[in-house]
Design a protein around this motif. Structure first.
Motif, PDB file in Angstrom:
ATOM      1  N   LEU A  61      85.133  21.576  57.971  1.00  0.00           N
ATOM      2  CA  LEU A  61      84.314  20.471  58.629  1.00  0.00           C
ATOM      3  C   LEU A  61      84.983  19.313  58.050  1.00  0.00           C
ATOM      4  O   LEU A  61      84.911  18.303  58.846  1.00  0.00           O
ATOM      5  CB  LEU A  61      82.850  20.643  58.339  1.00  0.00           C
ATOM      6  N   ALA A  62      85.064  19.043  56.714  1.00  0.00           N
ATOM      7  CA  ALA A  62      85.398  17.806  56.070  1.00  0.00           C
ATOM      8  C   ALA A  62      86.938  17.612  56.383  1.00  0.00           C
ATOM      9  O   ALA A  62      87.034  16.381  56.614  1.00  0.00           O
ATOM     10  CB  ALA A  62      85.205  17.861  54.558  1.00  0.00           C
ATOM     11  N   GLU A  63      87.704  18.436  56.425  1.00  0.00           N
ATOM     12  CA  GLU A  63      89.183  18.279  56.518  1.00  0.00           C
ATOM     13  C   GLU A  63      89.692  17.778  58.006  1.00  0.00           C
ATOM     14  O   GLU A  63      90.590  17.222  58.217  1.00  0.00           O
ATOM     15  CB  GLU A  63      89.996  19.117  55.865  1.00  0.00           C
ATOM     16  N   ALA A 106      83.219  26.807  62.296  1.00  0.00           N
ATOM     17  CA  ALA A 106      83.059  25.345  61.861  1.00  0.00           C
ATOM     18  C   ALA A 106      82.551  24.526  63.260  1.00  0.00           C
ATOM     19  O   ALA A 106      81.998  23.719  63.224  1.00  0.00           O
ATOM     20  CB  ALA A 106      84.309  24.966  61.233  1.00  0.00           C
ATOM     21  N   VAL A 107      83.621  24.996  64.234  1.00  0.00           N
ATOM     22  CA  VAL A 107      83.545  24.030  65.660  1.00  0.00           C
ATOM     23  C   VAL A 107      81.886  24.590  66.070  1.00  0.00           C
ATOM     24  O   VAL A 107      81.540  23.536  66.756  1.00  0.00           O
ATOM     25  CB  VAL A 107      84.451  24.506  66.421  1.00  0.00           C
ATOM     26  N   GLY A 108      81.564  25.514  66.034  1.00  0.00           N
ATOM     27  CA  GLY A 108      80.217  26.032  66.503  1.00  0.00           C
ATOM     28  C   GLY A 108      78.935  25.595  65.838  1.00  0.00           C
ATOM     29  O   GLY A 108      78.041  25.078  66.540  1.00  0.00           O
ATOM     30  N   VAL A 109      79.065  25.000  64.752  1.00  0.00           N
ATOM     31  CA  VAL A 109      78.144  24.331  64.101  1.00  0.00           C
ATOM     32  C   VAL A 109      77.969  22.913  64.672  1.00  0.00           C
ATOM     33  O   VAL A 109      76.892  22.330  64.988  1.00  0.00           O
ATOM     34  CB  VAL A 109      78.224  24.317  62.287  1.00  0.00           C
ATOM     35  N   LEU A 110      79.091  22.305  64.925  1.00  0.00           N
ATOM     36  CA  LEU A 110      79.131  21.133  65.483  1.00  0.00           C
ATOM     37  C   LEU A 110      78.488  21.113  66.747  1.00  0.00           C
ATOM     38  O   LEU A 110      77.784  20.124  67.331  1.00  0.00           O
ATOM     39  CB  LEU A 110      80.488  20.362  65.175  1.00  0.00           C
ATOM     40  N   GLY A 301      80.808  27.636  69.875  1.00  0.00           N
ATOM     41  CA  GLY A 301      79.688  27.001  70.403  1.00  0.00           C
ATOM     42  C   GLY A 301      79.522  27.288  72.023  1.00  0.00           C
ATOM     43  O   GLY A 301      80.119  28.129  72.196  1.00  0.00           O
ATOM     44  N   LEU A 302      78.695  26.460  72.520  1.00  0.00           N
ATOM     45  CA  LEU A 302      78.114  26.824  73.772  1.00  0.00           C
ATOM     46  C   LEU A 302      79.469  26.542  74.873  1.00  0.00           C
ATOM     47  O   LEU A 302      79.423  26.922  76.043  1.00  0.00           O
ATOM     48  CB  LEU A 302      76.898  25.957  74.255  1.00  0.00           C
ATOM     49  N   VAL A 303      80.170  25.282  74.464  1.00  0.00           N
ATOM     50  CA  VAL A 303      81.272  24.961  75.647  1.00  0.00           C
ATOM     51  C   VAL A 303      81.977  26.315  75.724  1.00  0.00           C
ATOM     52  O   VAL A 303      82.308  26.631  76.613  1.00  0.00           O
ATOM     53  CB  VAL A 303      82.082  23.833  75.036  1.00  0.00           C
ATOM     54  N   GLU A 304      82.488  26.979  74.877  1.00  0.00           N
ATOM     55  CA  GLU A 304      83.503  28.254  74.685  1.00  0.00           C
ATOM     56  C   GLU A 304      82.563  29.532  75.444  1.00  0.00           C
ATOM     57  O   GLU A 304      82.871  30.205  76.264  1.00  0.00           O
ATOM     58  CB  GLU A 304      83.655  28.737  73.309  1.00  0.00           C
TER      59      GLU A 304
END
Length: 391
Positions: A61-63, A106-110, A301-304
Motif C-alpha cells: 500500500l505504502a510503496e 492491497a488493491v482490494g482494500v483501496l 475489489g469490485l471493479v475486477e
C-alpha cells in the motif's frame, strides 16, 4: 473530483482458532480511509479493509498503490458520480499480469474504500448505487446468509461444537458451516470417522436436514482424500462440500465433480477474473448446483468482480451461483445490489470485521439492508470505532 487524502493502518484479528490448513494466531488486516472531494462542495471519506485469511499489506500500500492513487485522474460515471474504475486503472499502472496474491489484497482494500466514498457522495447505500448502475435498478430486498464457524480450537470437542451451532440458530441463522479435515497426522480412516461423528451430531441438531449444513476443508485434501470423504458425505445431501482441493488444481476438481454428485463450493482463494475463468473452463463445476465464493475484497475489489460476473454470464453461469467469502458488509452490498445468491457471515469470529450492521437482525438466514449511505460501516459500532482511528 480528486482524492485529497489516504491513510492506512494495520489491525490485529488474531485468535486461537484454526481451520484444516492454517491457524489465525498472527492474522492481521489492513484498514484504509480515502477522502474525496467532488469539486462541487461535496466531500466524503470511504473506508476499506481486507477479508480474513490474508494478511495486512502495509508495504504494498505504502510503496505502490497509495502513491499511484493520490496521483490518479478521476473520471465520472454516466450518472454524474465517481467512476472507481479510473482510480483502479491508476493503481494498476505498470503492474505485470499474473501474480494475483498479496497485490490483489492491497488493491482490494483501496477499492472498497473508493466504492464507500462513491456511494456516500451520491447519498445512496452502496447496494442501491450498484443496482442503479449495473442491475437495471433491481435490488434484492434481503440477502440469504449463513453462519460460518465450526473452527478448531484447543479443547473443543463435539459438545462445544454443538453449543456453538445452537448459538447461531438462536441468532436467526438456519444454515451453518463447520470445518472438517483438520486432524493433521491422523490416518485418513480415523480422521474421516471423527469428522462423520461431528457432522452427524450437527445434523441431528438441524433435524437431519443436510441442506442446512455446509462443510469446509480449506483446500487441504489431495484427490484420494477428497474422493474418500466425498463418498462418505454424499448420502447426507449437504448444502455444499467446500474447497476440498487446492484452489488452483482445476483438473483435479473436474475429476472430483465427476464422482461427487451433490453440490461443491470453491473460489475464495482465486483473486482475478482470469483465474476464475480458468476454474469455470477447466474445473468441471456445474452451473446448476455448485457455488462460487470469489471474495471481492481479496480479488482487486469490485471493479475486477464486475468483470468476473460478466465472464460468468458469458459461460452460462447465473450471478445467483455466487456467494462471496468474507462475511463483510462490502460483499453483502454487492450481493443485494447485483443479485447474487447470498453472502457468508461470521457471527462470532474475526471481530469487528465480520458481521453486519448492528440494527439488522437475521431471520431464517436472511437479512435486510440498511439505508445508510455508503457501505454502512457507520451502522456497525465496533467496526466504525476501528475505522475512526484513521481520522
Amino acid at each position: 473530483m480528486r482524492i485529497i487524502d489516504v491513510k492506512q493502518a494495520v489491525a490485529p484479528i488474531s485468535s486461537a482458532i484454526a481451520n484444516a490448513y492454517i491457524d489465525f494466531s498472527k492474522m492481521t488486516a489492513s484498514i484504509v480511509a480515502v477522502t474525496i472531494e467532488d469539486g462541487q462542495g461535496g466531500r466524503a471519506t470511504g473506508f476499506g479493509f481486507n477479508s480474513n485469511g490474508r494478511y495486512a499489506q502495509p508495504g504494498l500500500l505504502a510503496e505502490r498503490f497509495i502513491p499511484r492513487l493520490l496521483e490518479a485522474s478521476l473520471t465520472t460515471h454516466d450518472d454524474g458520480g465517481l467512476e472507481p474504475a479510473s482510480a483502479w486503472m491508476a493503481m494498476m499502472k505498470n503492474e505485470k499480469p499474473g501474480g494475483h496474491g498479496d497485490r490483489s489484497v492491497a488493491v482490494g482494500v483501496l477499492d472498497m474504500a473508493l466504492w464507500d466514498a462513491t456511494a456516500k457522495l451520491a447519498g445512496k447505500p452502496l447496494w442501491r448505487l450498484l443496482a442503479d448502475r449495473y442491475n437495471a435498478g433491481q435490488a434484492d430486498e434481503q440477502a440469504w446468509i449463513y453462519a460460518a464457524g465450526g473452527y478448531y480450537y484447543p479443547g473443543k470437542g463435539v459438545a462445544e461444537l454443538l453449543e456453538e451451532m445452537k448459538r447461531y440458530l438462536g441468532l436467526g441463522y438456519s444454515v451453518v458451516k463447520m470445518k472438517i479435515g483438520g486432524a493433521p497426522g491422523t490416518p485418513l480412516k480415523a480422521a474421516l470417522k471423527e469428522d462423520v461423528e461431528r457432522i452427524e451430531a450437527v445434523l441431528k441438531l438441524l433435524s437431519g436436514d443436510g441442506s442446512r449444513l455446509c462443510v469446509d476443508v480449506n483446500g487441504r485434501f489431495g484427490l484420494h482424500a477428497a474422493l474418500v470423504y466425498g463418498a462418505a458425505l454424499a448420502p447426507y445431501n449437504l448444502r455444499w462440500y467446500e474447497e476440498p482441493l487446492d484452489p488452483l488444481d482445476f483438473s483435479t476438481h473436474a475429476v472430483l465433480a465427476e464422482q461427487y454428485a451433490p453440490p461443491l463450493a470453491t473460489g475464495e482463494n482465486l483473486f482475478s477474473m482470469l483465474d476464475c475463468r480458468n476454474l469455470i473452463r477447466h474445473g468441471g463445476l456445474r452451473p446448476d448446483r455448485d457455488t462460487l465464493q470469489f471474495d471481492p475484497a481479496l480479488s482487486y475489489g469490485l471493479v475486477e468482480y464486475l468483470r468476473t460476473l460478466e465472464m460468468l454470464r458469458e459461460h452460462g453461469w447465473s450471478p445467483r451461483r455466487c456467494v462471496p467469502h468474507g462475511g463483510h458488509q462490502f460483499a453483502l452490498n454487492i450481493a443485494t445490489g447485483l443479485g447474487l445468491g447470498g453472502n457468508e457471515s461470521y457471527p462470532e469470529v474475526f471481530a469487528p470485521f465480520g458481521g453486519f450492521a448492528d440494527d439488522t437482525p437475521v431471520v431464517d438466514s436472511r437479512i435486510r439492508m440498511p439505508d445508510a449511505p455508503g457501505i454502512g460501516f457507520e451502522r456497525k459500532n465496533d467496526l466504525y470505532a476501528v475505522m475512526r482511528t484513521l481520522l
